[in-house]
Design a protein around this motif. Structure first.
Motif, PDB file in Angstrom:
ATOM      1  N   THR A  73      29.614   8.036 -15.183  1.00 23.00           N
ATOM      2  CA  THR A  73      29.982   9.100 -14.242  1.00 23.00           C
ATOM      3  C   THR A  73      31.212   9.848 -14.727  1.00 23.00           C
ATOM      4  O   THR A  73      31.279  11.083 -14.640  1.00 23.00           O
ATOM      5  CB  THR A  73      30.242   8.503 -12.850  1.00 23.00           C
ATOM      6  OG1 THR A  73      29.068   7.821 -12.396  1.00 23.00           O
ATOM      7  CG2 THR A  73      30.596   9.602 -11.849  1.00 23.00           C
ATOM      8  N   ARG A  75      32.116  10.252 -17.787  1.00 23.32           N
ATOM      9  CA  ARG A  75      31.673  11.103 -18.896  1.00 23.32           C
ATOM     10  C   ARG A  75      30.977  12.355 -18.377  1.00 23.32           C
ATOM     11  O   ARG A  75      31.180  13.458 -18.904  1.00 23.32           O
ATOM     12  CB  ARG A  75      30.708  10.322 -19.792  1.00 23.32           C
ATOM     13  CG  ARG A  75      31.359   9.228 -20.628  1.00 23.32           C
ATOM     14  CD  ARG A  75      30.292   8.415 -21.325  1.00 23.32           C
ATOM     15  NE  ARG A  75      30.861   7.424 -22.239  1.00 23.32           N
ATOM     16  CZ  ARG A  75      30.165   6.447 -22.803  1.00 23.32           C
ATOM     17  NH1 ARG A  75      28.870   6.334 -22.549  1.00 23.32           N
ATOM     18  NH2 ARG A  75      30.753   5.593 -23.617  1.00 23.32           N
ATOM     19  N   VAL A  76      30.161  12.195 -17.346  1.00 31.55           N
ATOM     20  CA  VAL A  76      29.458  13.352 -16.770  1.00 31.55           C
ATOM     21  C   VAL A  76      30.450  14.348 -16.200  1.00 31.55           C
ATOM     22  O   VAL A  76      30.344  15.559 -16.428  1.00 31.55           O
ATOM     23  CB  VAL A  76      28.465  12.888 -15.685  1.00 31.55           C
ATOM     24  CG1 VAL A  76      27.930  14.091 -14.906  1.00 31.55           C
ATOM     25  CG2 VAL A  76      27.313  12.120 -16.310  1.00 31.55           C
ATOM     26  N   ILE A  80      30.969  18.141 -17.310  1.00 34.09           N
ATOM     27  CA  ILE A  80      30.822  19.238 -16.353  1.00 34.09           C
ATOM     28  C   ILE A  80      32.046  20.141 -16.392  1.00 34.09           C
ATOM     29  O   ILE A  80      31.937  21.375 -16.389  1.00 34.09           O
ATOM     30  CB  ILE A  80      30.597  18.675 -14.934  1.00 34.09           C
ATOM     31  CG1 ILE A  80      29.182  18.097 -14.820  1.00 34.09           C
ATOM     32  CG2 ILE A  80      30.821  19.753 -13.877  1.00 34.09           C
ATOM     33  CD1 ILE A  80      28.932  17.345 -13.531  1.00 34.09           C
ATOM     34  N   ALA A 100      24.528  18.330 -18.282  1.00 33.60           N
ATOM     35  CA  ALA A 100      25.642  17.418 -18.563  1.00 33.60           C
ATOM     36  C   ALA A 100      25.340  16.030 -18.026  1.00 33.60           C
ATOM     37  O   ALA A 100      25.671  15.019 -18.659  1.00 33.60           O
ATOM     38  CB  ALA A 100      26.931  17.968 -17.946  1.00 33.60           C
ATOM     39  N   GLY A 101      24.693  15.976 -16.863  1.00 34.45           N
ATOM     40  CA  GLY A 101      24.307  14.686 -16.320  1.00 34.45           C
ATOM     41  C   GLY A 101      23.264  13.989 -17.169  1.00 34.45           C
ATOM     42  O   GLY A 101      23.337  12.786 -17.410  1.00 34.45           O
ATOM     43  N   TRP A 102      22.311  14.771 -17.660  1.00 31.53           N
ATOM     44  CA  TRP A 102      21.265  14.185 -18.485  1.00 31.53           C
ATOM     45  C   TRP A 102      21.826  13.622 -19.782  1.00 31.53           C
ATOM     46  O   TRP A 102      21.292  12.661 -20.343  1.00 31.53           O
ATOM     47  CB  TRP A 102      20.194  15.227 -18.798  1.00 31.53           C
ATOM     48  CG  TRP A 102      19.193  15.352 -17.698  1.00 31.53           C
ATOM     49  CD1 TRP A 102      19.146  16.321 -16.734  1.00 31.53           C
ATOM     50  CD2 TRP A 102      18.117  14.468 -17.412  1.00 31.53           C
ATOM     51  NE1 TRP A 102      18.099  16.083 -15.883  1.00 31.53           N
ATOM     52  CE2 TRP A 102      17.464  14.961 -16.275  1.00 31.53           C
ATOM     53  CE3 TRP A 102      17.654  13.302 -18.026  1.00 31.53           C
ATOM     54  CZ2 TRP A 102      16.347  14.328 -15.728  1.00 31.53           C
ATOM     55  CZ3 TRP A 102      16.547  12.674 -17.475  1.00 31.53           C
ATOM     56  CH2 TRP A 102      15.906  13.184 -16.347  1.00 31.53           C
ATOM     57  N   ARG A 103      22.892  14.230 -20.295  1.00 30.70           N
ATOM     58  CA  ARG A 103      23.449  13.752 -21.558  1.00 30.70           C
ATOM     59  C   ARG A 103      23.967  12.318 -21.431  1.00 30.70           C
ATOM     60  O   ARG A 103      24.093  11.603 -22.436  1.00 30.70           O
ATOM     61  CB  ARG A 103      24.577  14.676 -22.029  1.00 30.70           C
ATOM     62  CG  ARG A 103      24.133  16.096 -22.369  1.00 30.70           C
ATOM     63  CD  ARG A 103      22.945  16.122 -23.305  1.00 30.70           C
ATOM     64  NE  ARG A 103      22.475  17.483 -23.544  1.00 30.70           N
ATOM     65  CZ  ARG A 103      21.287  17.768 -24.072  1.00 30.70           C
ATOM     66  NH1 ARG A 103      20.467  16.799 -24.413  1.00 30.70           N
ATOM     67  NH2 ARG A 103      20.928  19.027 -24.247  1.00 30.70           N
ATOM     68  N   SER A 104      24.281  11.895 -20.200  1.00 30.88           N
ATOM     69  CA  SER A 104      24.743  10.515 -20.022  1.00 30.88           C
ATOM     70  C   SER A 104      23.651   9.530 -20.405  1.00 30.88           C
ATOM     71  O   SER A 104      23.929   8.404 -20.822  1.00 30.88           O
ATOM     72  CB  SER A 104      25.187  10.270 -18.580  1.00 30.88           C
ATOM     73  OG  SER A 104      24.074  10.290 -17.699  1.00 30.88           O
ATOM     74  N   HIS A 128      29.803   9.966  -6.625  1.00 31.31           N
ATOM     75  CA  HIS A 128      29.150  11.238  -6.904  1.00 31.31           C
ATOM     76  C   HIS A 128      29.880  12.435  -6.308  1.00 31.31           C
ATOM     77  O   HIS A 128      29.477  13.578  -6.563  1.00 31.31           O
ATOM     78  CB  HIS A 128      27.714  11.220  -6.382  1.00 31.31           C
ATOM     79  CG  HIS A 128      26.804  10.330  -7.169  1.00 31.31           C
ATOM     80  ND1 HIS A 128      26.607   9.001  -6.855  1.00 31.31           N
ATOM     81  CD2 HIS A 128      26.051  10.558  -8.278  1.00 31.31           C
ATOM     82  CE1 HIS A 128      25.766   8.463  -7.720  1.00 31.31           C
ATOM     83  NE2 HIS A 128      25.425   9.378  -8.591  1.00 31.31           N
ATOM     84  N   VAL A 131      30.919  15.370  -8.684  1.00 33.33           N
ATOM     85  CA  VAL A 131      29.773  16.140  -9.163  1.00 33.33           C
ATOM     86  C   VAL A 131      29.283  17.075  -8.066  1.00 33.33           C
ATOM     87  O   VAL A 131      28.996  18.257  -8.310  1.00 33.33           O
ATOM     88  CB  VAL A 131      28.640  15.193  -9.615  1.00 33.33           C
ATOM     89  CG1 VAL A 131      27.403  15.996 -10.021  1.00 33.33           C
ATOM     90  CG2 VAL A 131      29.105  14.324 -10.776  1.00 33.33           C
TER      91      VAL A 131
END
Length: 207
Positions: A73, A75-76, A80, A100-104, A128, A131
């Motif tokens: 989280t 990292r996300v 972001i 950006a979330g998917w990159r996690s 969350h 985000v």
């Protein structure tokens, strides 16, 4: 050395503890990616430490997984904040945010296999919150600038965007899509979902 100066020994111990914790998290991410149901003994072996040392940092499997989710989280959120969400069309900024979330998943693919976070609902909401705040800001900007349907409520647009993201995640989890295919689908789907109704009508009619 002054008697009031902190001893270097505690500093070294703290540094060693941080290093050990990171090594455990890295090993856990690798092990859980290969075997999502792996236990702490396998993680300790992969990290090259004893189970006792692992338990000192993470007393349970849930504690370890929560620490991995917290790291992902963070990292996300960092990604972001680096995604320049204040420029360009807001619907495209939302896509960048979800990307950006998917990159996690690229760093911690095991997250795709989690059906739910092993944490109380309140803790999961707090996790969350940053985000969601970024999402809210982008939606409000998009409504103000005309890129996002101004008639829809902000809460509905947030819920719809997140639902689409979760649906893409389910498709990846089920093996029906790759992560890249999911991102490509979101790039198309999000503007159609939240854009102005007239713009959606023009797109569908081909005019």
């Amino acid at each position: 050395m002054s008697p009031l100066s902190p001893s270097p020994a505690p500093r070294r111990r703290r540094a060693d503890a941080v290093h050990n914790a990171q090594a455990i998290l890295n090993a856990a991410s690798a092990v859980l990616t290969e075997r999502p149901e792996a236990g702490l003994a396998e993680v300790a072996k992969a990290a090259g430490i004893s189970r006792k040392t692992l338990y000192t940092h993470f007393p349970s499997r849930d504690a370890l997984i929560n620490a991995l989710i917290d790291r992902a989280t963070a990292r996300v959120v960092a990604a972001i904040e680096a995604a320049d969400l204040e420029t360009g069309p807001a619907d495209q900024a939302l896509v960048r945010l979800l990307e950006a979330g998917w990159r996690s998943f690229e760093d911690d693919p095991f997250l795709l296999h989690l059906s739910a976070a092993p944490a109380p609902a309140e803790q999961d909401r707090d996790r969350h919150a940053p985000v969601l705040e970024h999402l809210r800001r982008v939606v409000i900007r998009g409504q103000r600038e005309g890129d996002i349907d101004p008639e829809a409520s902000v809460d509905w647009l947030l819920a719809a965007t997140l639902a689409l993201g979760h649906a893409a995640g389910e498709e990846v989890r089920a093996g029906r899509m790759t992560s890249q295919q999911a991102i490509d689908a979101l790039r198309i789907g999000i503007p159609r979902l939240i854009g102005r109704p007239s713009a959606t009508g023009e797109t569908s009619s081909g005019t």
